[in-house]
Motif scaffolding. Structure first.
Motif, PDB file in Angstrom:
ATOM      1  N   VAL A  93       8.344  -3.108   4.574  1.00 26.02           N
ATOM      2  CA  VAL A  93       8.232  -4.568   4.743  1.00 26.02           C
ATOM      3  C   VAL A  93       9.186  -5.325   3.835  1.00 26.02           C
ATOM      4  N   GLY A  94       9.908  -4.634   2.974  1.00 25.87           N
ATOM      5  CA  GLY A  94      10.875  -5.288   2.108  1.00 25.87           C
ATOM      6  C   GLY A  94      10.278  -5.686   0.761  1.00 25.87           C
ATOM      7  N   TYR A  95      11.168  -5.954  -0.194  1.00 26.81           N
ATOM      8  CA  TYR A  95      10.733  -6.245  -1.557  1.00 26.81           C
ATOM      9  C   TYR A  95       9.941  -7.543  -1.651  1.00 26.81           C
ATOM     10  N   LEU A  96      10.412  -8.595  -0.945  1.00 26.99           N
ATOM     11  CA  LEU A  96       9.764  -9.895  -1.074  1.00 26.99           C
ATOM     12  C   LEU A  96       8.305  -9.853  -0.622  1.00 26.99           C
ATOM     13  N   ARG A  97       8.030  -9.180   0.479  1.00 27.97           N
ATOM     14  CA  ARG A  97       6.637  -9.092   0.937  1.00 27.97           C
ATOM     15  C   ARG A  97       5.833  -8.132   0.071  1.00 27.97           C
ATOM     16  N   THR A  98       6.494  -7.131  -0.506  1.00 29.49           N
ATOM     17  CA  THR A  98       5.802  -6.211  -1.399  1.00 29.49           C
ATOM     18  C   THR A  98       5.328  -6.922  -2.656  1.00 29.49           C
ATOM     19  N   LEU A  99       5.962  -8.040  -3.007  1.00 28.59           N
ATOM     20  CA  LEU A  99       5.539  -8.812  -4.169  1.00 28.59           C
ATOM     21  C   LEU A  99       4.076  -9.249  -4.052  1.00 28.59           C
ATOM     22  N   TRP A 100       3.590  -9.468  -2.830  1.00 24.34           N
ATOM     23  CA  TRP A 100       2.190  -9.842  -2.639  1.00 24.34           C
ATOM     24  C   TRP A 100       1.261  -8.700  -3.061  1.00 24.34           C
ATOM     25  N   MET A 101       1.645  -7.482  -2.692  1.00 22.94           N
ATOM     26  CA  MET A 101       0.858  -6.326  -3.131  1.00 22.94           C
ATOM     27  C   MET A 101       0.906  -6.203  -4.652  1.00 22.94           C
ATOM     28  N   MET A 102       2.086  -6.413  -5.211  1.00 21.27           N
ATOM     29  CA  MET A 102       2.239  -6.333  -6.664  1.00 21.27           C
ATOM     30  C   MET A 102       1.354  -7.358  -7.363  1.00 21.27           C
ATOM     31  N   LEU A 103       1.247  -8.546  -6.787  1.00 21.23           N
ATOM     32  CA  LEU A 103       0.391  -9.580  -7.365  1.00 21.23           C
ATOM     33  C   LEU A 103      -1.048  -9.083  -7.459  1.00 21.23           C
ATOM     34  N   GLY A 104      -1.536  -8.509  -6.374  1.00 29.35           N
ATOM     35  CA  GLY A 104      -2.896  -7.971  -6.381  1.00 29.35           C
ATOM     36  C   GLY A 104      -3.053  -6.839  -7.359  1.00 29.35           C
ATOM     37  N   GLU A 105      -2.050  -5.977  -7.432  1.00 26.94           N
ATOM     38  CA  GLU A 105      -2.120  -4.834  -8.347  1.00 26.94           C
ATOM     39  C   GLU A 105      -2.114  -5.302  -9.793  1.00 26.94           C
ATOM     40  N   LEU A 106      -1.294  -6.309 -10.104  1.00 28.58           N
ATOM     41  CA  LEU A 106      -1.235  -6.815 -11.469  1.00 28.58           C
ATOM     42  C   LEU A 106      -2.531  -7.517 -11.862  1.00 28.58           C
ATOM     43  N   ILE A 107      -3.143  -8.217 -10.914  1.00 29.22           N
ATOM     44  CA  ILE A 107      -4.445  -8.834 -11.188  1.00 29.22           C
ATOM     45  C   ILE A 107      -5.472  -7.750 -11.498  1.00 29.22           C
ATOM     46  N   GLY A 108      -5.462  -6.680 -10.684  1.00 27.77           N
ATOM     47  CA  GLY A 108      -6.393  -5.575 -10.902  1.00 27.77           C
ATOM     48  C   GLY A 108      -6.154  -4.882 -12.229  1.00 27.77           C
ATOM     49  N   ILE A 109      -4.885  -4.575 -12.533  1.00 23.16           N
ATOM     50  CA  ILE A 109      -4.548  -3.932 -13.802  1.00 23.16           C
ATOM     51  C   ILE A 109      -4.915  -4.837 -14.968  1.00 23.16           C
ATOM     52  N   GLY A 110      -4.677  -6.151 -14.794  1.00 26.85           N
ATOM     53  CA  GLY A 110      -5.020  -7.099 -15.844  1.00 26.85           C
ATOM     54  C   GLY A 110      -6.506  -7.105 -16.132  1.00 26.85           C
ATOM     55  N   LEU A 111      -7.331  -7.071 -15.077  1.00 24.67           N
ATOM     56  CA  LEU A 111      -8.782  -7.061 -15.254  1.00 24.67           C
ATOM     57  C   LEU A 111      -9.246  -5.764 -15.922  1.00 24.67           C
ATOM     58  N   VAL A 112      -8.677  -4.639 -15.483  1.00 25.27           N
ATOM     59  CA  VAL A 112      -9.039  -3.357 -16.089  1.00 25.27           C
ATOM     60  C   VAL A 112      -8.646  -3.340 -17.569  1.00 25.27           C
ATOM     61  N   SER A 160      -1.289  -9.193   6.585  1.00 30.09           N
ATOM     62  CA  SER A 160      -1.065 -10.537   6.055  1.00 30.09           C
ATOM     63  C   SER A 160      -0.835 -10.460   4.559  1.00 30.09           C
ATOM     64  N   ASN A 161      -0.379 -11.571   3.995  1.00 32.33           N
ATOM     65  CA  ASN A 161      -0.154 -11.613   2.549  1.00 32.33           C
ATOM     66  C   ASN A 161      -1.454 -11.346   1.788  1.00 32.33           C
ATOM     67  N   LEU A 162      -2.561 -11.905   2.279  1.00 35.15           N
ATOM     68  CA  LEU A 162      -3.854 -11.698   1.635  1.00 35.15           C
ATOM     69  C   LEU A 162      -4.256 -10.225   1.687  1.00 35.15           C
ATOM     70  N   GLN A 163      -3.999  -9.578   2.812  1.00 27.24           N
ATOM     71  CA  GLN A 163      -4.322  -8.158   2.936  1.00 27.24           C
ATOM     72  C   GLN A 163      -3.494  -7.319   1.968  1.00 27.24           C
ATOM     73  N   LEU A 164      -2.242  -7.699   1.779  1.00 24.08           N
ATOM     74  CA  LEU A 164      -1.390  -6.982   0.827  1.00 24.08           C
ATOM     75  C   LEU A 164      -1.904  -7.171  -0.603  1.00 24.08           C
ATOM     76  N   ILE A 165      -2.334  -8.394  -0.931  1.00 20.29           N
ATOM     77  CA  ILE A 165      -2.899  -8.657  -2.258  1.00 20.29           C
ATOM     78  C   ILE A 165      -4.138  -7.798  -2.484  1.00 20.29           C
ATOM     79  N   LEU A 166      -5.024  -7.779  -1.477  1.00 20.49           N
ATOM     80  CA  LEU A 166      -6.248  -6.993  -1.594  1.00 20.49           C
ATOM     81  C   LEU A 166      -5.947  -5.509  -1.693  1.00 20.49           C
ATOM     82  N   GLN A 167      -4.930  -5.058  -0.959  1.00 21.29           N
ATOM     83  CA  GLN A 167      -4.559  -3.645  -1.007  1.00 21.29           C
ATOM     84  C   GLN A 167      -4.114  -3.251  -2.416  1.00 21.29           C
ATOM     85  N   GLY A 168      -3.286  -4.099  -3.038  1.00 22.74           N
ATOM     86  CA  GLY A 168      -2.849  -3.821  -4.399  1.00 22.74           C
ATOM     87  C   GLY A 168      -3.990  -3.897  -5.397  1.00 22.74           C
TER      88      GLY A 168
END
Length: 206
Positions: free
Chosen positions: A34-53, A110-118
């Motif tokens: 999906v390309g780097y720009l759309r992957t940023l949405w997954m990264m956002l979710g992953e960083l939120i998760g890592i931040g909480l952990v 969707s962007n939200l799904q990518l965030i949740l996936q991360g």
């Protein structure tokens, strides 16, 4: 915070983060599809998760330092022992990289799904919890400001995670080809493992 501990923490966490794992494999897979720009949405979710952990682990460490100094000392040694165990495990690892084959599903997410996936990938990983809980205590100097140290360590963790995921996502086909050979992954694991073994001995002796 203690600059000596920070200078050891940064390369240790970087080499651990850069080795292929759930989050890095997901970043590479999405970056290819999906390309780097759309992957940023997954990264956002992953960083939120890592931040909480990381925050949960930091708060737990803070409460232990305040209430049970002797337990904190034991955790520092236990953390060093866990790093030693991880280092040996990584050195012995054969190396593998599994990319998801659900191209159409990921392209239509969707962007939200990518965030949740991360987010789910980061939070639902029990090894991530164990690593954070054991990693933070050895790198905390009880004579320094606790809040400043924890904030610095969590910030470093998030920055390194973002940089490593970006490397995987942007690397694309070249990185996929490089990591498709188990020997290359085994070499990365051995470098990281050797570093972690060295750090564990350094923490115990310091």
């Amino acid at each position: 915070m203690n600059l000596v501990l920070l200078s050891v923490f940064i390369p240790t966490f970087f080499f651990v983060s850069i080795t292929p794992g759930m989050c890095m494999t997901l970043a590479l897979s999405l970056g290819l599809r999906v390309g780097y720009l759309r992957t940023l949405w997954m990264m956002l979710g992953e960083l939120i998760g890592i931040g909480l952990v990381s925050l949960a682990a930091a708060l737990g460490v803070a409460s232990i330092i305040d209430s049970y100094p002797w337990l904190f000392a034991m955790l520092k040694y236990a953390g060093g022992a866990y790093l030693l165990y991880l280092g040996i495990s990584m050195w012995r690892s054969k190396g593998s990289l599994a990319l998801s084959a659900h191209n159409d599903e990921q392209k239509s997410s969707s962007n939200l799904q990518l965030i949740l996936q991360g987010f789910v990938t980061a939070v639902a990983n029990p090894k991530g919890w164990a690593f954070m809980i054991s990693l933070l205590p050895p790198f905390i100097d009880s004579s320094q400001s606790l809040a400043t140290q924890l904030a610095s360590l969590v910030a470093v963790i998030l920055i390194i995670e973002f940089v490593c995921m970006s490397i995987y996502s942007i690397g694309g086909k070249s990185l996929k080809h490089l990591l498709s050979h188990s020997d290359n992954i085994r070499t990365m694991n051995r470098i990281s493992g050797a570093l972690m073994v060295g750090v564990s001995f350094w923490l115990v002796m310091s």
